[in-house]
Design an enzyme around this catalytic site. Sequence first.
Site, short mmCIF file in Angstrom:
data_model
loop_
_atom_site.label_atom_id
_atom_site.label_comp_id
_atom_site.label_asym_id
_atom_site.label_seq_id
_atom_site.Cartn_x
_atom_site.Cartn_y
_atom_site.Cartn_z
N ASP A 68 0.81 -1.20 0.00
CA ASP A 68 0.00 0.00 0.00
C ASP A 68 0.85 1.27 0.00
O ASP A 68 0.47 2.28 -0.60
CB ASP A 68 -0.92 0.01 1.22
CG ASP A 68 -2.10 -0.93 1.07
OD1 ASP A 68 -2.35 -1.40 -0.06
OD2 ASP A 68 -2.78 -1.21 2.07
N GLY A 69 2.01 1.22 0.67
CA GLY A 69 2.88 2.39 0.71
C GLY A 69 3.36 2.79 -0.67
O GLY A 69 3.40 3.98 -1.01
N TYR A 185 -4.37 4.07 10.11
CA TYR A 185 -4.03 4.51 11.46
C TYR A 185 -5.29 4.93 12.23
O TYR A 185 -5.42 4.67 13.43
CB TYR A 185 -3.05 5.68 11.36
CG TYR A 185 -2.33 6.06 12.63
CD1 TYR A 185 -2.49 5.34 13.81
CD2 TYR A 185 -1.48 7.16 12.64
CE1 TYR A 185 -1.81 5.70 14.97
CE2 TYR A 185 -0.80 7.53 13.79
CZ TYR A 185 -0.97 6.81 14.95
OH TYR A 185 -0.31 7.17 16.09
#
Length: 289
Positions: A68-69, A185
Amino acid sequence: MLTVGLFPNTKKQSISTVLGWIVQYFKERNVRVVLPEDAALELKCTNLAGKLECVKNDITFGITLGGDGTLLNTAREIAPFGIPVCGVNMGNLGFLTEIEVPDLSTALDRLVRGDYYIEERLMLDAVVIRNGSPIYISPALNDIVVAKGGFSRMIKLKLFIDEELTADYPADGLIIATSTGSTGYSLSSGGPIINPKLKVIVITPICPHTLHSRALVISEREEIKVRMQATHDDIVLTVDGQAVYNLLPDDTVVVRRSPFRARFIRFTGKSYYETLRTKLRRGDRDGSC
């Protein structure tokens, strides 16, 4: 001529093998392939190298190879050009990526045929204001986080929405996430899961030192201001978990809707809720999310 930009995470295991297979696949179908210059040099594919600005201007769509990064970083880079992007998952979870490595052949066939649709995702801009002037700006696709650094001392944050004081947070920080970033997050800090079709922003405090503090969901059209109140300068701004900027106690962070949209390539037959169910359960098994 169909031109594909490949954006690999050069640190991933087996990246050379997967990249080589994809390049050969497209070569056999007369599809032009380009890589950003730095990645091409590192992976010894200099014949495919192109300067990043040229790559962004020339390609029909992008494919990321990583997790995903990698997808988040590439989406931010190419969003101003209106280029769609599709992710191949070579990470642990790959919640945002569309293709798993075992399904590569079928997925690439669909890409070449144009058998896909484009899903647009809300993006945000984070602007740091210091002494009344903007000194830093960064786009975000997942989230913008204002948080304490390495010390254990909490910080005090004043939250304004459309210039109106909304809340005071004595906390470890504050997460401002898009619906895309609601499963990141923000989720681990107690925020809600939001379908990315909803163009909203969720504001979630991190470890608030209060009995009465909940996540807020607001319109994409509203502007957010976060003012720091601290006696120390160990405060950081983090964008999509990647870009980091050090803040001073009197700085203000302004968050507003970006003029650009991230454009993701999606295949029919896969629903958001199916992805939610299968990949978040995988995160439970792997101990990561």
